[in-house]
Design a protein around this motif. Structure first.
Motif, PDB file in Angstrom:
ATOM      1  N   LYS A 133       0.810  -1.230   0.000  1.00 29.24           N
ATOM      2  CA  LYS A 133       0.000   0.000   0.000  1.00 29.24           C
ATOM      3  C   LYS A 133       0.838   1.271   0.000  1.00 29.24           C
ATOM      4  O   LYS A 133       0.441   2.300   0.548  1.00 29.24           O
ATOM      5  CB  LYS A 133      -0.974   0.006   1.198  1.00 29.24           C
ATOM      6  CG  LYS A 133      -1.943  -1.157   1.219  1.00 29.24           C
ATOM      7  CD  LYS A 133      -2.862  -1.086   2.423  1.00 29.24           C
ATOM      8  CE  LYS A 133      -3.821  -2.272   2.464  1.00 29.24           C
ATOM      9  NZ  LYS A 133      -4.708  -2.240   3.638  1.00 29.24           N
ATOM     10  N   TYR A 251       2.214   7.275   1.142  1.00 31.32           N
ATOM     11  CA  TYR A 251       1.282   6.339   1.802  1.00 31.32           C
ATOM     12  C   TYR A 251      -0.018   7.073   2.117  1.00 31.32           C
ATOM     13  O   TYR A 251       0.002   8.208   2.604  1.00 31.32           O
ATOM     14  CB  TYR A 251       1.909   5.810   3.094  1.00 31.32           C
ATOM     15  CG  TYR A 251       0.975   4.975   3.946  1.00 31.32           C
ATOM     16  CD1 TYR A 251       0.592   3.703   3.552  1.00 31.32           C
ATOM     17  CD2 TYR A 251       0.499   5.471   5.159  1.00 31.32           C
ATOM     18  CE1 TYR A 251      -0.261   2.937   4.339  1.00 31.32           C
ATOM     19  CE2 TYR A 251      -0.351   4.707   5.955  1.00 31.32           C
ATOM     20  CZ  TYR A 251      -0.726   3.442   5.539  1.00 31.32           C
ATOM     21  OH  TYR A 251      -1.572   2.695   6.314  1.00 31.32           O
ATOM     22  N   ARG A 252      -1.133   6.448   1.810  1.00 25.75           N
ATOM     23  CA  ARG A 252      -2.442   7.019   2.128  1.00 25.75           C
ATOM     24  C   ARG A 252      -2.963   6.356   3.402  1.00 25.75           C
ATOM     25  O   ARG A 252      -3.180   5.146   3.429  1.00 25.75           O
ATOM     26  CB  ARG A 252      -3.421   6.798   0.967  1.00 25.75           C
ATOM     27  CG  ARG A 252      -4.731   7.592   1.104  1.00 25.75           C
ATOM     28  CD  ARG A 252      -5.447   7.639  -0.227  1.00 25.75           C
ATOM     29  NE  ARG A 252      -6.699   8.364  -0.161  1.00 25.75           N
ATOM     30  CZ  ARG A 252      -6.800   9.689  -0.220  1.00 25.75           C
ATOM     31  NH1 ARG A 252      -5.711  10.433  -0.309  1.00 25.75           N
ATOM     32  NH2 ARG A 252      -7.979  10.279  -0.167  1.00 25.75           N
ATOM     33  N   THR A 253      -3.120   7.153   4.446  1.00 27.24           N
ATOM     34  CA  THR A 253      -3.457   6.579   5.746  1.00 27.24           C
ATOM     35  C   THR A 253      -4.863   5.981   5.755  1.00 27.24           C
ATOM     36  O   THR A 253      -5.764   6.472   5.078  1.00 27.24           O
ATOM     37  CB  THR A 253      -3.353   7.633   6.868  1.00 27.24           C
ATOM     38  OG1 THR A 253      -4.347   8.651   6.656  1.00 27.24           O
ATOM     39  CG2 THR A 253      -1.982   8.273   6.889  1.00 27.24           C
ATOM     40  N   GLU A 254      -5.024   4.922   6.529  1.00 29.40           N
ATOM     41  CA  GLU A 254      -6.323   4.264   6.634  1.00 29.40           C
ATOM     42  C   GLU A 254      -7.282   5.096   7.486  1.00 29.40           C
ATOM     43  O   GLU A 254      -8.478   5.168   7.209  1.00 29.40           O
ATOM     44  CB  GLU A 254      -6.149   2.871   7.247  1.00 29.40           C
ATOM     45  CG  GLU A 254      -5.429   1.897   6.324  1.00 29.40           C
ATOM     46  CD  GLU A 254      -5.315   0.504   6.932  1.00 29.40           C
ATOM     47  OE1 GLU A 254      -6.005   0.252   7.950  1.00 29.40           O
ATOM     48  OE2 GLU A 254      -4.555  -0.322   6.398  1.00 29.40           O
ATOM     49  N   LYS A 255      -6.744   5.738   8.508  1.00 36.45           N
ATOM     50  CA  LYS A 255      -7.598   6.421   9.470  1.00 36.45           C
ATOM     51  C   LYS A 255      -8.237   7.688   8.895  1.00 36.45           C
ATOM     52  O   LYS A 255      -9.442   7.892   8.987  1.00 36.45           O
ATOM     53  CB  LYS A 255      -6.788   6.769  10.717  1.00 36.45           C
ATOM     54  CG  LYS A 255      -7.630   7.204  11.907  1.00 36.45           C
ATOM     55  CD  LYS A 255      -6.794   7.219  13.168  1.00 36.45           C
ATOM     56  CE  LYS A 255      -7.660   7.495  14.386  1.00 36.45           C
ATOM     57  NZ  LYS A 255      -6.865   7.474  15.641  1.00 36.45           N
ATOM     58  N   GLU A 257      -7.203   9.008   5.596  1.00 37.82           N
ATOM     59  CA  GLU A 257      -6.953   9.075   4.154  1.00 37.82           C
ATOM     60  C   GLU A 257      -6.129  10.313   3.782  1.00 37.82           C
ATOM     61  O   GLU A 257      -6.358  10.969   2.774  1.00 37.82           O
ATOM     62  CB  GLU A 257      -8.266   9.040   3.358  1.00 37.82           C
ATOM     63  CG  GLU A 257      -8.991   7.704   3.473  1.00 37.82           C
ATOM     64  CD  GLU A 257     -10.114   7.543   2.463  1.00 37.82           C
ATOM     65  OE1 GLU A 257     -10.758   8.560   2.114  1.00 37.82           O
ATOM     66  OE2 GLU A 257     -10.332   6.411   2.002  1.00 37.82           O
ATOM     67  N   GLU A 381       1.423   5.602  11.404  1.00 42.42           N
ATOM     68  CA  GLU A 381       0.944   4.632  10.404  1.00 42.42           C
ATOM     69  C   GLU A 381       1.984   4.421   9.310  1.00 42.42           C
ATOM     70  O   GLU A 381       2.242   3.294   8.871  1.00 42.42           O
ATOM     71  CB  GLU A 381      -0.356   5.140   9.763  1.00 42.42           C
ATOM     72  CG  GLU A 381      -1.616   4.520  10.315  1.00 42.42           C
ATOM     73  CD  GLU A 381      -2.826   4.789   9.425  1.00 42.42           C
ATOM     74  OE1 GLU A 381      -2.833   4.348   8.255  1.00 42.42           O
ATOM     75  OE2 GLU A 381      -3.762   5.453   9.904  1.00 42.42           O
ATOM     76  N   ALA A 385       4.059   1.118   7.989  1.00 45.10           N
ATOM     77  CA  ALA A 385       3.977   0.704   6.580  1.00 45.10           C
ATOM     78  C   ALA A 385       5.378   0.546   5.986  1.00 45.10           C
ATOM     79  O   ALA A 385       5.657  -0.427   5.267  1.00 45.10           O
ATOM     80  CB  ALA A 385       3.173   1.728   5.780  1.00 45.10           C
TER      81      ALA A 385
END
Length: 456
Positions: A133, A251-255, A257, A381, A385
């Motif tokens: 990711k 990186y695009r954060t999950e929390k 974005e 995050e 990653a």
């Protein structure tokens, strides 16, 4: 005093403007005004002994002077349109790349020969990143190193000094429009010119805003980048840096974005202080000379913040966070990653016992008291990653220095010639808000020089 062209700022944009004007039309009378010192006089007083930390000099030798803020940077010229600015939106992608490659040729002919060009083309790490990711951006990177970059600048200056008039330690107060050109006001004096090139870099962002306001030149709000500088053993990232040197990873954060990106990677480098308008922030350098190299690699992790109405002062937001860091730490704060995720401040004992020896004398502290939670969550995050492609990144002893801020000028309204609504007034380099890198800023200088000499 009257000149054909006056250049405000002797950073990469200003230098390459002057160089190309001199080459294209040796008859032109050119002056360069620079608020900092000549290259030979740019000395930071920090010696780690008598002067252990920043003393807030009136003019920061790291940030200002011949060569601009990039003079003592890692000397990385990224030849790409994927990052480093939006110059291509004004002059076209093909032209932008051509000029970046031309700048590279000039650097090679002035002392950069023998340095390595790295490339992401065909690398196996592209697939590895996507599988985790992460997005590895495409680029070719010429790494000069801080030491060779200095040599290149010195050689270019030696070629310019007898044909271009330099005014060092001479900040420009104001630019006025006069019949047939422009008037530059400085130190109770003035100089006139037909064409004026403004290339004041990021550190000149506040001054640039005042000029645009005085001359009623439209601007629009830009972003500010906030984050930390990571320092870890060089072996952790060696498989990436040996092949790519500079890996720009997003990186695009999950929390939330949000996009978190790596920036300014310095294999075997050092972490350093920066003074921007009296605020102490952190950056990184590295050297081509193996004797000056360390056992550590450092890089920034940054989150870009864009603001919409009614708030417009993105730089003011970044400054306020940096001032909070300075207030708590007396300058730069350093924290072990393990302490950060455990919710405790670092102390000198835990850092001393850790596996990573700091290359910058910073105050052990707690970055969670400085950075907004959303930004800090994104950085944490991103570290986890990166640990998947470079195991060891998320080790407890990985050091985080804060804060790192990249200030961007308000984006100035310029056309396809990089010219304002006033004919002959050009805004280039990082001070325009259009370029964000050595290569793009230098290319913008060459481009404008060609436009001026075409009309002479």
């Amino acid at each position: 005093m009257k000149y054909d062209v006056i250049i405000v700022g002797a950073g990469p944009g200003g230098i390459f403007s002057a160089y190309e004007l001199m080459k294209k039309n040796p008859a032109l009378k050119i002056a360069v005004f620079e608020s900092g010192y000549a290259l030979s006089k740019r000395k930071c007083p920090i010696d780690g002994d008598k002067v252990p930390s920043c003393i807030k000099c009136k003019t920061c030798a790291i940030m200002s002077g011949f060569g601009g803020a990039g003079a003592f940077s890692d000397g990385k010229y990224n030849i790409t349109n994927d990052f480093g600015g939006t110059l291509y939106e004004h002059i076209g992608k093909k032209k932008a790349l051509e000029l970046m490659k031309y700048v590279d040729e000039i650097n090679l002919s002035h002392g950069g020969e023998g340095t390595k060009m790295y490339s992401t083309a065909g690398t196996k790490f592209k697939k590895l990143c996507i599988q985790n990711k992460l997005n590895l951006l495409d680029a070719s990177v010429r790494h000069l190193g801080t030491d060779i970059n200095y040599v290149v600048l010195e050689n270019i200056y030696n070629e310019l000094k007898d044909r271009v008039e330099f005014f060092f330690n001479t900040p420009v107060d104001k630019i006025e429009i006069i019949d047939g050109g422009y008037r530059i006001l400085y130190k109770d004096a003035y100089a006139d010119c037909k064409d004026c090139i403004v290339s004041v870099g990021r550190s000149g962002s506040k001054w640039m805003e005042s000029v645009c306001k005085d001359l009623n030149i439209p601007t629009k709000s830009n972003r500010v980048d906030l984050g930390v500088r990571v320092e870890l053993p060089a072996v952790v990232f060696s498989h990436l840096t040996d092949e790519l040197y500079e890996s720009k990873i997003v990186y695009r954060t999950e929390k939330f974005e949000d996009n978190v990106r790596t920036f300014c990677m310095n294999p075997h480098g050092i972490v350093v202080n920066e003074n921007t308008n009296g605020i102490i922030t952190v950056n990184g350098h590295s050297y081509e000379d193996t004797e000056k190299q360390t056992d550590n690699t450092n890089f920034a992790l940054l989150v870009a913040k864009h603001f919409s109405e009614p708030f417009k002062d993105s730089n003011g937001y970044g400054e306020s966070i940096a001032r909070l860091s300075n207030m708590l730490g007396g300058g730069v704060i350093v924290q072990r990653f393990g302490d950060l995720v455990r919710g405790r401040r670092s102390n000198a004992k835990r850092i001393e016992e850790g596996l990573v020896t700091p290359t910058l004398a910073a105050t052990p502290g707690d970055l969670s008291l400085v950075l907004p939670k959303r930004i800090l969550d994104g950085i944490i995050e991103m570290i986890y990653a990166l640990d998947k492609i470079a195991p060891g990144t998320a080790n407890d002893d990985t050091l985080l220095y804060g804060i790192e801020v990249k200030f961007y000028n308000m984006e100035v309204d310029i056309d396809e010639n990089l010219e304002t609504k006033y004919k002959g007034l050009y805004i280039i380099g990082d001070g325009s808000g259009v370029t964000h890198s050595l290569s793009h800023a230098s290319a913008s200088g060459v481009y404008v020089a060609h436009k001026i000499t075409e009309t002479v």
